[in-house]
Design a protein around this motif. Sequence first.
Motif, PDB file in Angstrom:
ATOM      1  N   GLU A 263       0.829  -1.208   0.000  1.00 34.29           N
ATOM      2  CA  GLU A 263       0.000   0.000   0.000  1.00 34.29           C
ATOM      3  C   GLU A 263       0.863   1.258   0.000  1.00 34.29           C
ATOM      4  O   GLU A 263       0.587   2.220  -0.721  1.00 34.29           O
ATOM      5  CB  GLU A 263      -0.949  -0.010   1.207  1.00 34.29           C
ATOM      6  CG  GLU A 263      -1.967  -1.135   1.184  1.00 34.29           C
ATOM      7  CD  GLU A 263      -2.742  -1.208  -0.129  1.00 34.29           C
ATOM      8  OE1 GLU A 263      -3.196  -0.144  -0.606  1.00 34.29           O
ATOM      9  OE2 GLU A 263      -2.877  -2.315  -0.682  1.00 34.29           O
ATOM     10  N   GLU A 264       1.922   1.245   0.810  1.00 31.52           N
ATOM     11  CA  GLU A 264       2.839   2.390   0.825  1.00 31.52           C
ATOM     12  C   GLU A 264       3.525   2.536  -0.530  1.00 31.52           C
ATOM     13  O   GLU A 264       3.710   3.646  -1.049  1.00 31.52           O
ATOM     14  CB  GLU A 264       3.903   2.202   1.910  1.00 31.52           C
ATOM     15  CG  GLU A 264       3.361   2.278   3.334  1.00 31.52           C
ATOM     16  CD  GLU A 264       4.449   1.998   4.362  1.00 31.52           C
ATOM     17  OE1 GLU A 264       5.643   2.152   4.016  1.00 31.52           O
ATOM     18  OE2 GLU A 264       4.106   1.623   5.491  1.00 31.52           O
ATOM     19  N   ALA A 265       3.916   1.401  -1.112  1.00 31.02           N
ATOM     20  CA  ALA A 265       4.614   1.418  -2.396  1.00 31.02           C
ATOM     21  C   ALA A 265       3.724   1.982  -3.499  1.00 31.02           C
ATOM     22  O   ALA A 265       4.190   2.743  -4.357  1.00 31.02           O
ATOM     23  CB  ALA A 265       5.083   0.012  -2.756  1.00 31.02           C
ATOM     24  N   LYS A 266       2.447   1.626  -3.474  1.00 31.96           N
ATOM     25  CA  LYS A 266       1.511   2.147  -4.483  1.00 31.96           C
ATOM     26  C   LYS A 266       1.440   3.665  -4.434  1.00 31.96           C
ATOM     27  O   LYS A 266       1.422   4.338  -5.472  1.00 31.96           O
ATOM     28  CB  LYS A 266       0.110   1.566  -4.256  1.00 31.96           C
ATOM     29  CG  LYS A 266      -0.057   0.108  -4.615  1.00 31.96           C
ATOM     30  CD  LYS A 266      -1.470  -0.327  -4.271  1.00 31.96           C
ATOM     31  CE  LYS A 266      -1.620  -1.827  -4.265  1.00 31.96           C
ATOM     32  NZ  LYS A 266      -2.973  -2.247  -3.814  1.00 31.96           N
ATOM     33  N   VAL A 267       1.401   4.203  -3.222  1.00 33.68           N
ATOM     34  CA  VAL A 267       1.337   5.661  -3.053  1.00 33.68           C
ATOM     35  C   VAL A 267       2.587   6.311  -3.641  1.00 33.68           C
ATOM     36  O   VAL A 267       2.516   7.334  -4.340  1.00 33.68           O
ATOM     37  CB  VAL A 267       1.178   6.028  -1.563  1.00 33.68           C
ATOM     38  CG1 VAL A 267       1.299   7.546  -1.374  1.00 33.68           C
ATOM     39  CG2 VAL A 267      -0.173   5.545  -1.031  1.00 33.68           C
ATOM     40  N   ILE A 268       3.748   5.711  -3.366  1.00 35.61           N
ATOM     41  CA  ILE A 268       5.008   6.250  -3.873  1.00 35.61           C
ATOM     42  C   ILE A 268       5.059   6.175  -5.396  1.00 35.61           C
ATOM     43  O   ILE A 268       5.447   7.142  -6.067  1.00 35.61           O
ATOM     44  CB  ILE A 268       6.207   5.493  -3.264  1.00 35.61           C
ATOM     45  CG1 ILE A 268       6.272   5.729  -1.755  1.00 35.61           C
ATOM     46  CG2 ILE A 268       7.511   5.927  -3.929  1.00 35.61           C
ATOM     47  CD1 ILE A 268       7.290   4.866  -1.038  1.00 35.61           C
ATOM     48  N   VAL A 269       4.672   5.032  -5.947  1.00 31.33           N
ATOM     49  CA  VAL A 269       4.668   4.856  -7.403  1.00 31.33           C
ATOM     50  C   VAL A 269       3.750   5.884  -8.056  1.00 31.33           C
ATOM     51  O   VAL A 269       4.118   6.527  -9.050  1.00 31.33           O
ATOM     52  CB  VAL A 269       4.240   3.420  -7.781  1.00 31.33           C
ATOM     53  CG1 VAL A 269       3.919   3.317  -9.266  1.00 31.33           C
ATOM     54  CG2 VAL A 269       5.327   2.419  -7.415  1.00 31.33           C
ATOM     55  N   ASN A 270       2.569   6.055  -7.481  1.00 31.09           N
ATOM     56  CA  ASN A 270       1.605   7.014  -8.043  1.00 31.09           C
ATOM     57  C   ASN A 270       2.129   8.447  -7.950  1.00 31.09           C
ATOM     58  O   ASN A 270       1.913   9.265  -8.858  1.00 31.09           O
ATOM     59  CB  ASN A 270       0.266   6.894  -7.332  1.00 31.09           C
ATOM     60  CG  ASN A 270      -0.889   7.389  -8.192  1.00 31.09           C
ATOM     61  OD1 ASN A 270      -0.776   7.494  -9.419  1.00 31.09           O
ATOM     62  ND2 ASN A 270      -2.000   7.691  -7.563  1.00 31.09           N
ATOM     63  N   LYS A 271       2.827   8.749  -6.870  1.00 30.68           N
ATOM     64  CA  LYS A 271       3.408  10.083  -6.708  1.00 30.68           C
ATOM     65  C   LYS A 271       4.425  10.355  -7.812  1.00 30.68           C
ATOM     66  O   LYS A 271       4.459  11.445  -8.401  1.00 30.68           O
ATOM     67  CB  LYS A 271       4.071  10.211  -5.336  1.00 30.68           C
ATOM     68  CG  LYS A 271       4.682  11.585  -5.075  1.00 30.68           C
ATOM     69  CD  LYS A 271       5.355  11.656  -3.704  1.00 30.68           C
ATOM     70  CE  LYS A 271       6.008  13.018  -3.487  1.00 30.68           C
ATOM     71  NZ  LYS A 271       6.727  13.104  -2.199  1.00 30.68           N
ATOM     72  N   GLN A 272       5.267   9.355  -8.093  1.00 28.27           N
ATOM     73  CA  GLN A 272       6.268   9.506  -9.140  1.00 28.27           C
ATOM     74  C   GLN A 272       5.622   9.628 -10.527  1.00 28.27           C
ATOM     75  O   GLN A 272       6.025  10.459 -11.342  1.00 28.27           O
ATOM     76  CB  GLN A 272       7.226   8.317  -9.127  1.00 28.27           C
ATOM     77  CG  GLN A 272       8.314   8.413  -8.083  1.00 28.27           C
ATOM     78  CD  GLN A 272       9.401   9.378  -8.481  1.00 28.27           C
ATOM     79  OE1 GLN A 272      10.045   9.229  -9.513  1.00 28.27           O
ATOM     80  NE2 GLN A 272       9.611  10.413  -7.680  1.00 28.27           N
ATOM     81  N   ILE A 273       4.618   8.797 -10.791  1.00 30.90           N
ATOM     82  CA  ILE A 273       3.929   8.860 -12.085  1.00 30.90           C
ATOM     83  C   ILE A 273       3.281  10.229 -12.276  1.00 30.90           C
ATOM     84  O   ILE A 273       3.341  10.820 -13.357  1.00 30.90           O
ATOM     85  CB  ILE A 273       2.877   7.732 -12.195  1.00 30.90           C
ATOM     86  CG1 ILE A 273       3.584   6.372 -12.327  1.00 30.90           C
ATOM     87  CG2 ILE A 273       1.952   7.957 -13.387  1.00 30.90           C
ATOM     88  CD1 ILE A 273       2.653   5.185 -12.301  1.00 30.90           C
ATOM     89  N   THR A 274       2.683  10.753 -11.202  1.00 30.63           N
ATOM     90  CA  THR A 274       2.063  12.083 -11.260  1.00 30.63           C
ATOM     91  C   THR A 274       3.103  13.159 -11.553  1.00 30.63           C
ATOM     92  O   THR A 274       2.889  14.048 -12.387  1.00 30.63           O
ATOM     93  CB  THR A 274       1.344  12.405  -9.936  1.00 30.63           C
ATOM     94  OG1 THR A 274       0.385  11.379  -9.648  1.00 30.63           O
ATOM     95  CG2 THR A 274       0.638  13.747 -10.011  1.00 30.63           C
TER      96      THR A 274
END
Length: 346
Positions: A263-274
Motif C-alpha cells: 500500500e505504501e509502495a503504491k502511493v510512492i509509485v503514483n506520486k512519481q507517475i504524477t
Amino acid sequence: MKNQRVFKFSSTLLVGLSLMVVLAGCSSKKVKSDNVRVGYFPSITHSQALVGREQGSFQKALGTSKKIEWKLFNAGPAEVEALFAEAIDIAYIGPGPAINGYAKSKGDIQIIAGATDAGAIFVSKKGLIIKDMKDLSGRKIAVPQFGNTQDLTLRHLMSKNGLKDTTKGGTVEVRQASNADILSLMQKGDIDAALVPEPWGSRLIEEAKANIILDYKDLFREGNYTTAVVVVRTEFLKYNPEIVEKFIRNHVEVTDYINKNPEEAKVIVNKQITELTKKGLSKEILDNSFKRLTITNNPEKDSVLDFVKFSLDEKFLKIKPDTKDLFNLAILNKVLKEKGLEQIKY
C-alpha cells in the motif's frame, strides 16, 4: 621546401598527439564513471526505479562518490539506442528491446536482474465480447509497439489460433500506437481490441468500458513471464562491478520493500507517475494494476528465451542470436545469497 617539410611533419605530429590525448580521454571514461545514468519508464512495471528514485535509496547505496542520474524514456528502442550511445549505463526495460539490443550489439547489453512479471491484459472495445480467439478474424488490434513484449505475446496467441497479421496475408490488422493513443482509439471505436501493459489495461476497462478477453494469467505461462528486466552495458559492468553490485543490492532491497509494503509502495509509485506525467492514477486503477503484476528479482529466463523464439518467428530477429551471455546473474545471486534468499538458476 625543407621548411615546408618540417611544417608538415610538425603538423602531423601535433595532430597525432592530439588524437592520442582524445583517445586516452575516451579510454579513461570507459574505466571510470563519475555518474551512474539509469534509464526507466514512468510505469508501474518499473516500480523499483520509481520507489528507489523517490526514496533516494539508490543514491544512498552508491554513497557520495557517485551520482545517480535518472533518464526518463517512453519506449524501449530509444532506451536501447541510449545504451548503444553510452548515454545510459543501466536500464529498466522490457525483454523484447533487451533481446533486440543484445542481438544487434552482439552482447554489449546483458540482463542482470528481473523487475516485474505479467502486468498485461487483452481487452476488447465496449459492446464487443470475444469468447473465442478465432473471433478476432477481421478485427483491428492495437499494441504499444511492434516487437515489444505485448506485441510478441499477441502474435504468439494469434499463431496458436491459426490467425495472421494482414501484412502476412492474414485477416487481423495489428496496429502500433502509444498507450495513450490506444485509449483514445478504443474510446472512439477505431480499434476492436488491444493488448497493453498496466496501468493501461485497467484504464481501458474503467475509461473506455473495455471487456476482458484474456487476463494476465491467461496470456502466457500462467503469468510467469517477465515484463521488465534490468540490463547493463557490458563494458560498464566490466569496469565498474562494485557500482553494479551496489545498484543490484538496492534493487533487491526495494523489491523486498514493495512486496512487504504494497500500500505504501503504491502511493510512492503514483506520486512519481504524477510528477513525471502530470497525471496520476485513481486508487481503483492502481489497485487493479498491481493485482496483475509481480514485483520480482527473477528475470524468468525461460520466458525470455520464448520471446527470442517469437521474435525469430515474426522476423523481428533475422538470425538466431547466441544467448549464452544474454544473462549475467552472478552479482544478483551473490547479493541473494548474502541475504539468505533463493538464488536464481540460469
